[in-house]
Design an enzyme around this catalytic site. Structure first.
Site, PDB file in Angstrom:
ATOM      1  N   HIS A  48      12.460  60.788  51.773  1.00 52.36           N
ATOM      2  CA  HIS A  48      12.448  61.115  53.206  1.00 52.36           C
ATOM      3  C   HIS A  48      11.180  61.896  53.545  1.00 52.36           C
ATOM      4  O   HIS A  48      10.397  62.218  52.669  1.00 52.36           O
ATOM      5  CB  HIS A  48      13.712  61.870  53.613  1.00 52.36           C
ATOM      6  CG  HIS A  48      13.883  63.204  52.947  1.00 52.36           C
ATOM      7  ND1 HIS A  48      14.271  63.344  51.643  1.00 52.36           N
ATOM      8  CD2 HIS A  48      13.701  64.464  53.414  1.00 52.36           C
ATOM      9  CE1 HIS A  48      14.340  64.628  51.340  1.00 52.36           C
ATOM     10  NE2 HIS A  48      13.994  65.321  52.385  1.00 52.36           N
ATOM     11  N   HIS A  50      10.398  64.922  54.589  1.00 51.09           N
ATOM     12  CA  HIS A  50      10.120  66.352  54.425  1.00 51.09           C
ATOM     13  C   HIS A  50       8.961  66.577  53.451  1.00 51.09           C
ATOM     14  O   HIS A  50       8.805  65.854  52.483  1.00 51.09           O
ATOM     15  CB  HIS A  50      11.372  67.081  53.935  1.00 51.09           C
ATOM     16  CG  HIS A  50      12.319  67.400  55.050  1.00 51.09           C
ATOM     17  ND1 HIS A  50      13.654  67.575  54.870  1.00 51.09           N
ATOM     18  CD2 HIS A  50      12.103  67.560  56.378  1.00 51.09           C
ATOM     19  CE1 HIS A  50      14.224  67.844  56.024  1.00 51.09           C
ATOM     20  NE2 HIS A  50      13.307  67.841  56.953  1.00 51.09           N
ATOM     21  N   ASP A  52       8.339  68.694  51.144  1.00 51.85           N
ATOM     22  CA  ASP A  52       8.523  68.935  49.711  1.00 51.85           C
ATOM     23  C   ASP A  52       8.820  67.627  48.981  1.00 51.85           C
ATOM     24  O   ASP A  52       9.007  67.613  47.776  1.00 51.85           O
ATOM     25  CB  ASP A  52       9.603  69.987  49.436  1.00 51.85           C
ATOM     26  CG  ASP A  52      10.944  69.652  50.053  1.00 51.85           C
ATOM     27  OD1 ASP A  52      10.957  68.883  51.022  1.00 51.85           O
ATOM     28  OD2 ASP A  52      11.970  70.154  49.567  1.00 51.85           O
ATOM     29  N   HIS A  53       8.837  66.529  49.722  1.00 50.37           N
ATOM     30  CA  HIS A  53       9.054  65.219  49.110  1.00 50.37           C
ATOM     31  C   HIS A  53       7.850  64.294  49.273  1.00 50.37           C
ATOM     32  O   HIS A  53       7.697  63.348  48.523  1.00 50.37           O
ATOM     33  CB  HIS A  53      10.298  64.558  49.704  1.00 50.37           C
ATOM     34  CG  HIS A  53      11.556  65.266  49.313  1.00 50.37           C
ATOM     35  ND1 HIS A  53      12.427  64.771  48.386  1.00 50.37           N
ATOM     36  CD2 HIS A  53      12.044  66.471  49.687  1.00 50.37           C
ATOM     37  CE1 HIS A  53      13.416  65.632  48.214  1.00 50.37           C
ATOM     38  NE2 HIS A  53      13.208  66.663  49.003  1.00 50.37           N
ATOM     39  N   HIS A 137      21.034  63.604  56.108  1.00 52.43           N
ATOM     40  CA  HIS A 137      19.996  64.630  55.947  1.00 52.43           C
ATOM     41  C   HIS A 137      18.978  64.667  57.091  1.00 52.43           C
ATOM     42  O   HIS A 137      18.973  65.603  57.872  1.00 52.43           O
ATOM     43  CB  HIS A 137      19.308  64.491  54.597  1.00 52.43           C
ATOM     44  CG  HIS A 137      18.358  65.599  54.293  1.00 52.43           C
ATOM     45  ND1 HIS A 137      18.775  66.902  54.150  1.00 52.43           N
ATOM     46  CD2 HIS A 137      17.023  65.604  54.117  1.00 52.43           C
ATOM     47  CE1 HIS A 137      17.727  67.664  53.914  1.00 52.43           C
ATOM     48  NE2 HIS A 137      16.656  66.910  53.885  1.00 52.43           N
ATOM     49  N   ASP A 158      17.333  64.258  49.166  1.00 50.75           N
ATOM     50  CA  ASP A 158      18.261  65.201  49.806  1.00 50.75           C
ATOM     51  C   ASP A 158      19.261  64.382  50.598  1.00 50.75           C
ATOM     52  O   ASP A 158      18.897  63.391  51.230  1.00 50.75           O
ATOM     53  CB  ASP A 158      17.488  66.139  50.735  1.00 50.75           C
ATOM     54  CG  ASP A 158      16.586  67.079  49.946  1.00 50.75           C
ATOM     55  OD1 ASP A 158      16.750  67.134  48.707  1.00 50.75           O
ATOM     56  OD2 ASP A 158      15.730  67.731  50.555  1.00 50.75           O
ATOM     57  N   GLU A 183      20.448  66.147  44.143  1.00 47.89           N
ATOM     58  CA  GLU A 183      20.013  67.481  44.549  1.00 47.89           C
ATOM     59  C   GLU A 183      21.232  68.392  44.485  1.00 47.89           C
ATOM     60  O   GLU A 183      22.375  67.923  44.555  1.00 47.89           O
ATOM     61  CB  GLU A 183      19.457  67.439  45.975  1.00 47.89           C
ATOM     62  CG  GLU A 183      20.472  67.017  47.024  1.00 47.89           C
ATOM     63  CD  GLU A 183      20.501  67.950  48.224  1.00 47.89           C
ATOM     64  OE1 GLU A 183      20.152  69.128  48.034  1.00 47.89           O
ATOM     65  OE2 GLU A 183      20.885  67.527  49.309  1.00 47.89           O
ATOM     66  N   HIS A 394      16.836  70.461  42.013  1.00 46.37           N
ATOM     67  CA  HIS A 394      16.676  71.071  43.329  1.00 46.37           C
ATOM     68  C   HIS A 394      17.793  72.067  43.627  1.00 46.37           C
ATOM     69  O   HIS A 394      18.494  71.966  44.627  1.00 46.37           O
ATOM     70  CB  HIS A 394      16.680  69.950  44.384  1.00 46.37           C
ATOM     71  CG  HIS A 394      16.012  70.341  45.673  1.00 46.37           C
ATOM     72  ND1 HIS A 394      16.722  70.715  46.784  1.00 46.37           N
ATOM     73  CD2 HIS A 394      14.729  70.401  46.020  1.00 46.37           C
ATOM     74  CE1 HIS A 394      15.894  70.990  47.761  1.00 46.37           C
ATOM     75  NE2 HIS A 394      14.676  70.813  47.327  1.00 46.37           N
TER      76      HIS A 394
END
EC number: 3.1.27.-
Lengths: 578, 825
Positions: A48, A50, A52-53, A137, A158, A183, A394
């Site tokens: 996705h 975000h 941090d991904h 999410h 996530d 996660e 995570h």
């Protein structure tokens, strides 16, 4: 194969920090030292949008030089560049960073992306296939099943198992993967109802606006912002409120456009109301101009960036911080070294440039709206997918330990939680389909036993022929014939020495008699050429001229009679009865 | 700042050492460590330890506690190492036996802390930090720590294992450094001058490498090889040759075993060996080993080895030739004629018959070829002509053209539509453009490339690579009928591609046109072709594309087309193009919802302004661009607008066609007139607004330009200030200027009052209090531009991100009992 998670430096607990101390990216040299990532990775999957991904993706593809395919869902492909662009701008804005990816790099990277549809199996290459499932999410978030032959891994990214205001719950079919990588952000938490948090949020905003105060909500360009917008929009409509709501960044227009475009990815309620009006067309929420910050009277402003460390949100915060009627609502985590972090820690005096101080009189609220699966949700997903092994990432080690025990107890499967950089080996039982020759099957049937049943595995003996990428199980005779090979017999031999003061022939006779008495059920022959035969075992006796009493007994047997042969050699070593 | 921090240090130490407090996140601890590192490098470390007894207390209390958090322990280990990096400090630590306590591995084992990878990694990092002097080495060797480090070399954590290797190399290096060998000649010297425990330490490490290499355990072999390559690249003599002698036998075994999974690491070892003096000594067999890796070209793994060897920088020529011959085999094999069949080995044949290995082999072959072409490698045994023909044939096969005589029909079926091979092949074909010998193949090459551009099946990424290859071949050698090719063959395809459904394709096409136009700048035939072929109108219509990225690329392409046409302004169609472009671009700048196209518009103006042909034609639009760009909500548009302003300033103030020309007038007058012109353009509004922007880079740029302007006004003595009066009321920057103006006046007034001075000129000025109009030079003086510039060079978060702020955060987090649930995005 490389499922992406947490590009930036992680702390011991595995939480990702988007804005790390140095802003540095993952060290890809742990994958390969010479930077030729394309040779090492078959593909990259982004779950996705975000950061941090996906935050290091342009760095990886355009600066480190990964040139292979990148997979993500359609909404992620559309929204990802907006966030990457925002991330780049904020980093450059803050530090004048020059060694950072550029807009052109983000674009070139996105051009390499292959979009995924939900539930569509995509063949990456000859062996590897992937399939995306809905993860909730955020818009476009997906869980991915990665399959090679009969072995498979599901990587959740996530996910959220309860529908929220604009998204549905994650779903996966009973795909029974060898490994489910999940996660575990809220590994031990059973979260209180989101409704309560929402009510709390609306109450606080409403109270502030009612007393004439201003509300600042620092956000990242999208994701959480859209959810809060829907919340406020509906509330404003219902309560007939007049105070203006502003969104400070131009980026959002495009984001809202995508939310409108990908409405099929949202939840049922939003899709239903779409007939009357699109939830993402906000009536009350308008674009913000910097000069509005000085306007008298109440207002609500969504501004970027989310941690109050630069740009518009910080500018507005500085203007409003001195008035106790105002309020700032932090809807996310703030890393150390940001104003957001300081005020969340309760600091009331902030040092500004040139030794000036800023008194923080406004109310500071923290509200978590993050959409991760809680402990209950994780267990629910395991029940859905029925994995053979489980791997938690995570999350915080201690909490993960608790959940790990729970999973192992309830599902009787192994659960792993490796730290960053640790390797976990998992044993799988790949089922390899093999064709069986009809003859062999008939022969097996003739031996009796139940009829073949898929649920009751049975052992079958035969010869496995691997030829032209196919596997066939046939009878040994057929295999020999097909391959044009002749059969070789394998015999074991053994010498036993014993003292027997008789002639060789007599000794053999004595052996014959001894065996007759011991092995009553076996057919034992004394052949005139000087051998005793038991099944396939041949026994001979020789002695040397120098020492005629020392007899050497020669035993030889075939593979099938291995057990009997060993028994006889042990028996004869003990000597003959006198 | 440091004294502030030092005063906070005791309290911070107390908080960190308190097991009841949850530790700050690891970024905070790392930042704290960074601060210590900086402090330590600035001052004598001993001073720090002596003046800050809290540090020793902190370290000792953390070590005594059984409930320390792993993060804090890891931090403490690293800090201890850092603080013990000088002999005096080490002595301070050693007084109470603290150092042994800290690095006593057993102590952590008791409470399971050693199980935490961060503790093991902190332990190693601590030792690495400390290893700056002899005593540190003595401490490591004397306490048997080498053994632990060697164990950690096979740690289950990748990071720990990697760090252990680094530390071992550092120890070996340290053992042979000049200050360790009592000043004797290091190179070639025996180890006899070293202390006996150090000699045993170095042999312990080296034996471990030999043992690892002889092991049956695959991960252990890998770690051994990794350490070996690190030693080879980081250490000097006599370590290298001593170790090499010992590892040669097991290394030979590994090489001859030819295990696929070790190839990469073995080649890395040998690559490192190539860079050492070992290469020149035949008894060390470096070249021999590399050759053995290749074998006789009949092993499955030899292609992988060959691909790696071809890329080695210091590879001996003979070996490189052999590797080149091997790696080109797959390519030749797939595309050779049947009569050569007998030469092809069985292994290769089998590999090519399987799809996965066929594709991977061909990609290795192609990328190695591209690599060789980048260095313009001279092929000997095989002609570049035939290699290029093979690449072309391969590319044709990929797009489904079956050659008449084909050796490997299997390979053909594997290749049809294979994007991976197509991309790789196109990259290689582009790279081959450096060879002039194959210019006669150009027709075939462009034929294949055009086929790819035309094919409806071409993937977007394949098309991008095709464009890159076309560009390389066009640029490398313009040929007589180039224009014919462009207008008759290329343009029709491009026009079609600009209407492709995929935005990626439309964008790549526009980028290609821009690059082509830039490359052929000045070629009148090309410019004419652009106009006559209708390409220009397609470009203009792309300005309205649905995708922002594409609109931005279209703006760049149109910009480049206008620049190219500006050389031939006589053509009516050209001036029409500029008019049309201006209208549409201004619309984009004022209305487009995305930043990229708006940025592109301002950049196009900047590039037009840099060229001298268009300046007068742009005059009418410039003030709009400056005002729209300056008030854009994307700060990067503002940045580009400031760059445009900079070019405008340079062009106007220096001698150019656009400079204010008033013959006979003095330089001062000309300068004044230039400033008036700027004022009319709205340049000052732009600069002052930007100076007070909330985005740091914008302020910084504006400040730099204003400083430049201030210097110029100061240099020009007789400026007519009355002509340069700016209205400071009713705008944002004006309020700020007025505020500062008043502040200054008040300050001056109070100084005057205290000095008892009245009636001076300044005094009269003070009476004005609020003024609407202030002259430009005055404004530039009022603003403390130098001060502002100094501040702006700092990161915008320098205050909240300072060490003091960090310490305050740690302290306030400890006081703030209510825990915030950390919310991950």
């Amino acid at each position: 194969m490389f499922p992406f998670h947490s590009d930036f430096r992680q702390d011991a607990a595995g939480k990702a920090f988007v804005f790390s101390k140095t802003g540095q990216f993952s060290d890809f040299s742990y994958i390969t030292q010479n930077g030729r990532l394309t040779e090492f990775l078959d593909c990259v999957i982004i779950s996705h949008f975000h950061l941090d991904h996906c935050g290091a993706l342009p760095y990886m593809s355009e600066m480190v030089g990964y040139d292979g395919p990148i997979y993500m869902t359609h909404p992620t492909k559309a929204i990802c560049p907006i966030l990457l662009e925002d991330f780049r701008k904020i980093t450059v804005d803050k530090k004048g960073e020059t060694n950072f990816f550029t807009s052109q790099m983000i674009k070139d990277c996105m051009k390499k992306v292959v979009p995924l549809n939900l539930h569509q199996t995509v063949q990456v290459d000859e062996e590897l296939e992937i399939k995306a499932y809905y993860a909730g999410h955020v818009l476009g978030a997906a869980m991915v099943q990665i399959k090679v032959g009969s072995e498979s891994v599901v990587y959740t990214g996530d996910y959220n198992m309860t529908p929220d205001r604009h998204l549905g719950a994650a779903w996966i079919d009973k795909c029974r993967p060898d490994l489910l990588i999940s996660e575990s952000t809220y590994a031990t938490t059973i979260r209180d109802s989101k409704r309560c948090r929402e009510r709390d949020f609306l109450k606080k905003v409403h109270e502030t606006v009612e007393r004439g105060g201003k509300v600042l909500i620092p956000v990242f360009a999208l994701g959480r912002a859209q959810e809060l917008c829907i919340l406020l929009e509906t509330f404003w409509e219902r309560m007939n409120l007049k105070a203006p709501i502003y969104f400070s960044t131009g980026l959002t227009e495009k984001a809202n456009h995508y939310y409108k475009l990908f409405i099929t990815w949202t939840n049922q309620k939003i899709r239903k109301t779409f007939v009357q009006r699109n939830m993402f067309e906000f009536k009350h929420i308008k674009a913000f101009d910097r000069s509005y910050a000085d306007n008298p009277g109440p207002m609500v402003v969504f501004a970027t960036p989310g941690m109050l460390h630069a740009g518009q949100s910080l500018l507005i915060f500085k203007k409003w911080a001195g008035n106790e009627k105002n309020m700032v609502i932090m809807p996310g985590y703030c890393v150390q070294g940001t104003v957001g972090h300081k005020i969340l820690n309760g600091q009331k005096k902030l040092e500004m440039e040139g030794r000036a101080t800023l008194d923080v009189k406004l109310q500071v609220e923290y509200m978590s709206f993050s959409a991760h699966a809680d402990a209950k949700g994780i267990m629910q997903l395991i029940r859905m997918a029925e994995p053979r092994n489980m791997l938690l990432v995570h999350g915080e080690a201690k909490k993960m330990e608790f959940l790990k025990d729970k999973i192992e107890q309830e599902f009787s499967i192994s659960c792993y939680m490796p730290a960053n950089g640790e390797t976990t080996s998992i044993v799988t039982n790949p089922s390899v389909p093999v064709d069986i020759s009809l003859n062999l099957l008939k022969r097996e049937m003739a031996l009796g036993g139940p009829l073949p049943d898929a649920k009751r595995p049975r052992t079958m003996h035969g010869t496995l022929i691997m030829k032209d990428n196919s596997l066939r199980l046939v009878s040994p005779e057929q295999a020999l014939k097909e391959l044009g090979l002749s059969e070789h017999q394998l015999r074991f031999t053994c010498r036993v020495q014993l003292h027997d003061p008789h002639s060789d022939n007599d000794t053999l006779g004595r052996i014959y008699t001894h065996l007759k008495s011991v092995l009553k059920t076996y057919s034992i022959q004394h052949v005139p050429d000087g051998t005793v035969i038991v099944e396939s075992i041949v026994i001979k006796v020789t002695s040397s001229a120098e020492e005629p009493n020392l007899k050497v007994i020669l035993l030889s047997w075939s593979y099938q009679d291995e057990e009997l042969g060993s028994f006889l050699s042990t028996l004869l070593k003990k000597g003959l009865p006198s | 700042m440091d004294s502030d921090c030092l005063s906070l240090l005791p309290a911070v130490c107390l908080v960190l050492a308190d097991p009841k407090q949850s530790p700050p996140d690891d970024t905070s601890l790392e930042k704290l460590l960074d601060w210590f590192k900086e402090l330590h490098s600035q001052s004598d470390g001993q001073v720090l330890l002596q003046h800050q007894p809290c540090l020793l207390e902190f370290i000792s209390s953390v070590c005594m506690s059984k409930t320390t958090d792993p993060a804090i322990l890891s931090f403490t280990l690293k800090l201890t190492g850092l603080l013990a990096a000088t002999t005096q400090e080490l002595h301070l630590f050693d007084e109470g036996g603290l150092l042994v306590n800290v690095f006593e591995r057993e102590a952590w084992g008791v409470c399971d802390l050693w199980e935490d990878a961060s503790v093991r990694s902190g332990w190693l990092q601590g030792l690495l930090n400390m290893l700056k002097h002899q005593q540190a080495l003595g401490f490591i060797c004397g306490n048997g720590l080498i053994k632990v480090i060697l164990q950690l070399q096979n740690d289950r954590s990748l990071f720990v294992a990697c760090l252990a290797n680094q530390l071992l190399v550092h120890i070996l290096n340290f053992l042979t450094s000049p200050n360790m060998t009592n000043g004797s000649d290091v190179v070639g010297s025996s180890e006899s001058s070293l202390r006996p425990d150090w000699v045993s330490a170095s042999s312990e490490i080296m034996n471990a490498v030999v043992e690892a290499l002889s092991s049956e355990d695959h991960p252990q072999v890998l770690q051994g090889l990794r350490l070996l390559s690190l030693v080879l690249s980081k250490c000097g003599e006599p370590i290298i040759s001593t170790l090499w002698k010992d590892v040669l036998v097991p290394l030979e075994v590994l090489v001859n075993r030819g295990s696929e999974s070790l190839i990469q690491t073995l080649i890395t070892v040998l690559e490192a060996a190539l860079g050492t003096p070992l290469l020149s000594q035949s008894e060390y067999k470096v070249e021999e080993l590399l050759e053995a890796m290749l074998g006789d070209g009949n092993r499955k793994e030899c292609f992988h080895c060959a691909a790696l060897i071809v890329k080695l920088e210091k590879c001996p020529e003979v070996l490189k030739r052999k590797a080149t011959d091997i790696i080109l085999l797959p390519l030749q094999c797939v595309s050779t004629q049947p009569q050569a069949e007998k030469e092809i080995n069985v292994v290769l044949k089998e590999q090519l018959s399987q799809k996965a290995s066929c594709i991977s082999l061909l990609m290795q072959s192609l990328s190695s070829l591209a690599q060789l072409a980048h260095t313009k490698y001279l092929f000997e045994d095989i002609s570049i002509h035939s290699i290029t023909s093979s690449v072309l044939l391969l590319l044709r096969m990929c797009s489904g053209h079956c050659p008449t005589s084909l050796l490997h029909s299997n390979a053909f079926t594997h290749l049809i539509g294979c994007c991976k091979v197509q991309r790789c092949g196109l990259d290689t074909l582009g790279a081959l453009s450096v060879y002039e010998e194959i210019l006669d193949l150009r027709k075939d090459i462009f034929g294949v490339l055009l086929d790819y551009l035309q094919s409806p099946d071409s993937h977007a990424t394949v098309l991008k690579k095709t464009f890159q290859a076309v560009k390389r071949w066009i640029v490398c050698s313009p040929f007589p009928d180039l224009l014919q090719f462009i207008s008759h063959d290329l343009f029709p395809v491009l026009e079609k591609r600009m209407c492709d459904l995929r935005w990626e394709v439309r964008d790549s096409t526009l980028e290609f046109i821009t690059q082509l136009t830039t490359a052929l700048n000045g070629n009148s035939g090309f410019t004419e072709a652009l106009h006559t072929s209708g390409m220009v109108s397609v470009l203009l219509s792309s300005l309205a594309d649905a995708e922002g990225y594409v609109r931005a690329s279209a703006v760049a392409a149109v910009g480049e087309a206008v620049t190219a046409s500006s050389h031939q302004m006589v053509l009516v169609s050209n001036s029409k193009l500029l008019d049309e472009a201006l209208v549409q671009m201004m619309a984009i700048l004022s209305q487009d919802t995305e930043g990229f196209p708006r940025r592109a518009v301002v950049q196009a103006f900047t590039s037009w302004l840099k060229g001298s042909h268009l300046i007068t034609a742009l005059e009418l639009s410039l003030s709009s661009v400056l005002s729209l760009g300056g008030s854009d909500f994307d700060w990067e548009v503002k940045m580009h607008t400031l760059e445009l302003a900079e070019v405008l300033m340079e062009k106007t103030l220096t001698c150019c066609p656009y400079a204010v020309q008033n013959f006979g007038s003095s330089e001062e007058t000309r300068f004044t007139q230039a400033l008036i012109k700027f004022k009319n353009f709205g340049l000052f509004d732009l600069l002052f607004n930007s100076l007070f922007d909330c985005d740091r880079p914008v302020c910084e740029k504006a400040c730099a330009l204003l400083v430049k302007l201030r210097t110029l006004t100061a240099e020009t003595a007789d400026l007519d200030n009355s002509l340069l009066v700016l209205n400071v009321c009713g705008n944002r920057w004006g309020d700020e200027v007025q505020r500062r103006y008043l502040n200054k006046q008040q300050a001056k007034a109070s100084v005057s009052v205290t000095n008892g001075v009245t009636g001076s000129d300044e005094g009269t000025d003070c009476g004005l209090h609020c003024t609407k109009d202030i002259s430009l030079p005055k404004i530039l003086q009022i603003l403390d531009l130098d001060d502002m510039q100094r501040m702006l060079t700092l990161s915008s978060d320098h205050v909240v991100n300072s060490p003091r702020s960090l310490m305050e955060d740690i302290l306030s987090a400890a006081q703030h009992s209510e825990e915030n649930i950390v919310d991950c995005y």
